[in-house]
Design an enzyme around this catalytic site. Structure first.
Site, mmCIF file in Angstrom:
data_model
loop_
_atom_site.group_PDB
_atom_site.id
_atom_site.type_symbol
_atom_site.label_atom_id
_atom_site.label_comp_id
_atom_site.label_asym_id
_atom_site.label_seq_id
_atom_site.Cartn_x
_atom_site.Cartn_y
_atom_site.Cartn_z
ATOM 1 N N HIS A 106 4.119 75.264 70.778
ATOM 2 C CA HIS A 106 3.457 73.996 71.061
ATOM 3 C C HIS A 106 4.054 72.860 70.225
ATOM 4 C CE1 HIS A 106 -0.034 71.432 72.212
ATOM 5 N NE2 HIS A 106 0.243 70.872 71.044
ATOM 6 N N GLU A 107 4.040 73.041 68.918
ATOM 7 C CA GLU A 107 4.561 71.987 68.046
ATOM 8 C C GLU A 107 6.062 71.815 68.263
ATOM 9 O OE1 GLU A 107 2.324 70.183 66.740
ATOM 10 O OE2 GLU A 107 0.655 71.592 66.978
ATOM 11 N N HIS A 152 6.561 69.409 70.983
ATOM 12 C CA HIS A 152 6.454 68.030 70.482
ATOM 13 C C HIS A 152 7.748 67.631 69.767
ATOM 14 C CE1 HIS A 152 2.276 67.032 71.255
ATOM 15 N NE2 HIS A 152 1.816 68.073 70.610
ATOM 16 N N GLU A 157 1.830 65.314 74.759
ATOM 17 C CA GLU A 157 1.121 66.577 74.942
ATOM 18 C C GLU A 157 1.649 67.336 76.160
ATOM 19 O OE1 GLU A 157 -0.564 67.337 72.443
ATOM 20 O OE2 GLU A 157 -1.614 69.123 73.123
HETATM 21 ZN ZN ZN Z 1 -0.153 68.800 70.688
#
Ligand code: ZN
Length: 514
Positions: free
Chosen positions: A278-279, A282, A308
């Protein structure tokens, strides 16, 4: 004319030099924040809140410097203003927007907010540990009042319909609560029906093996392998990233220095697996903004919702797909030794995709997650409108969790105090999480049109072409367009919940056999 053109170009260059200074200062602030979360000793909190207040004061002064108004006016009133390129015009627009908003916010309010924010976060941590909402309540009230004041002012400047819309606009420009109500209504209906089908589906996943203990050093190695797969360099001498450990995972940074954090639990391997993906999603967005646009307003990311969409694309659409595990599961087995040796691929994929209504947002599965966001949106909208008070939060929170997710909240640490956002004064932020998912459904449809074999590529261990597509269609546009405009440009459509719900339905009907 030549003289005018010269004036226009030099005014523009001077304006951009000021924008560069502000951007540089912001990167300093983000490093100081990062340090606060990762390395700062506990006693440093008062000094740190002083430092952060000072940085925000300097930033506020720099971004409200009257010289900016002079330069903006010179550019806007210049007879050749229209000769500026699309990129230059967007830079001028973004600086004007920022300037008008910042100059309307009194410096005293900005500084007070920064200080109160640091205090409230600290109190929130202690109150959460003590499971005591009344400890948190007075500081949250103070911070909420400061944010409401800012929202009233920003509503005028941004010409939004409500103060809450002005707060949403900070995170998702031009998005409104009215639009969100409509799309979240459709989202909620779709999610509730998928959840019901999963819970009664004939094939319920066994997740017991996910609790098997995996040593921290093994998990750190796994994180590095995941980073390598998505092309997020944390190891080479030229690395632009790093992975540290914090209570809650986050990403911070700009272009050549974008850092992520994760949290390792010995008996919960999936937690760090998916927080790193997830990160990492980003982070690769932050690293792949257009290099030529660095330090310019257009060289920023588009919005939190688009951000996101990038993290969730990597985490869920890629990272929780069967294809990714066709490639990565043998590696994972090798790294974890005996722990997962008797687990079959499909059982693993089903386990990491189990749908189970729960209390904690950050631990929620892909399907129930949206309901956690809808609850927060509904509550904060009323909070900013003054229809509910901080004192009412625990009761309203617990009611909604019972009603939407069917779970009983036993204490406020696993209820209304679970997230840092409100403690940080980030009202208007939560909707962007669900918007990111919805954007993803549409991005996936667009990707599948141009790269129908993308799943095979992932199964073969290559994220390269998918990443290239994301870079070319999302990252490289930086902040050139508003999120709705970017979405339309890439997908040809306005925001639409259907593709996301279709993606979920297709995937979960395989997982649960419904
Ligand atoms: Zn996030």
């Amino acid at each position: 004319m030549a003289r005018h053109a010269g004036t226009l170009a030099s005014s523009y260059d001077k304006l951009m030099a000021k924008a560069e200074d502000i951007t540089t200062l912001q990167t300093i602030e983000s490093i100081v924040h990062w340090d606060m979360e990762t390395k700062m000793p506990p006693k440093g909190i008062n000094l740190r809140s002083q430092q952060l207040a000072m940085l925000s004061q300097i930033e506020h002064r720099m971004s409200t410097n009257p010289e900016i108004e002079v330069l903006l006016s010179k550019i806007e009133k210049h007879p050749d203003c229209d000769s500026l390129s699309e990129l230059q015009k967007r830079n001028v627009y973004l600086i004007r927007k920022q300037y008008d908003e910042q100059t309307k916010l009194p410096e005293e309010l900005v500084v007070k907010t920064a200080r109160q924010r640091a205090i409230t976060i600290d109190v929130w941590k202690k109150a959460k540990a003590a499971k005591n909402f009344s400890m948190f309540k007075p500081d949250l009230e103070k911070l909420l009042e400061l944010r409401k004041k800012a929202a009233e002012i920003l509503m005028q400047v941004k010409a939004t319909a409500t103060p809450y819309d002005a707060l949403i606009d900070i995170f998702e420009p031009k998005m409104t609560a009215e639009t969100i109500v409509k799309i979240f209504g459709e989202l909620k209906g779709g999610l509730v029906s998928i959840i019901a089908k999963c819970l009664s589906g004939p094939r319920q996943p066994d997740t017991s093996f996910l609790k098997r203990k995996i040593p921290f050093d093994v998990q750190r190695k796994i994180s590095n392998e995941l980073a390598q797969f998505i092309g997020y360099d944390v190891e080479s001498p030229k690395a632009g990233g790093r992975i540290d450990e914090t209570e809650h995972p986050f990403t911070t940074g700009y272009y050549d220095d974008v850092r992520i954090t994760t949290h390792y639990y010995e008996d919960n391997l999936a937690s760090s697996l998916f927080s790193v993906l997830h990160e990492g999603g980003h982070a690769i967005y932050g690293q792949n903004l257009k290099p030529e646009w660095m330090y310019q307003p257009i060289g920023d990311s588009c919005s939190l919702g688009i951000h996101e969409s990038q993290s969730r694309f990597v985490e869920n659409i890629v990272g929780r797909s069967r294809e990714f595990w066709v490639y990565f599961f043998p590696k994972l087995k090798k790294l974890t030794g005996k722990a997962l040796s008797n687990v079959a691929l499909d059982d693993f994929v089903r386990a990491i995709n189990r749908v189970k209504p729960s209390k904690i947002r950050v631990e929620a599965d892909e399907v129930t997650y949206g309901l956690h966001i809808i609850i927060r949106f509904e509550i904060e909208r009323e909070l900013i409108a003054g229809k509910i008070a901080v004192a009412d939060l625990p009761e309203i929170w617990n009611q909604k969790y019972k009603e939407y997710l069917g779970v009983e909240i036993e204490n406020d640490s696993e209820g209304v105090m679970q997230d840092t956002h409100w403690a940080s004064g980030y009202f208007g932020y939560f909707p962007t999480y669900a918007l990111g998912n919805i954007y993803d459904g549409q991005l996936l449809t667009a990707l599948e049109r141009t790269m129908p074999n993308w799943r095979e590529q992932i199964a073969n261990g290559s994220f390269h072409d998918v990443k290239r597509w994301l870079i070319e269609n999302v990252h490289h546009y930086g902040n050139l367009y508003e999120p709705a405009v970017l979405l339309k440009k890439v997908t040809g459509k306005e925001i639409n919940v259907k593709p996301y719900l279709e993606y979920l339905n297709k995937k979960y009907s395989w997982i649960y056999g419904y």
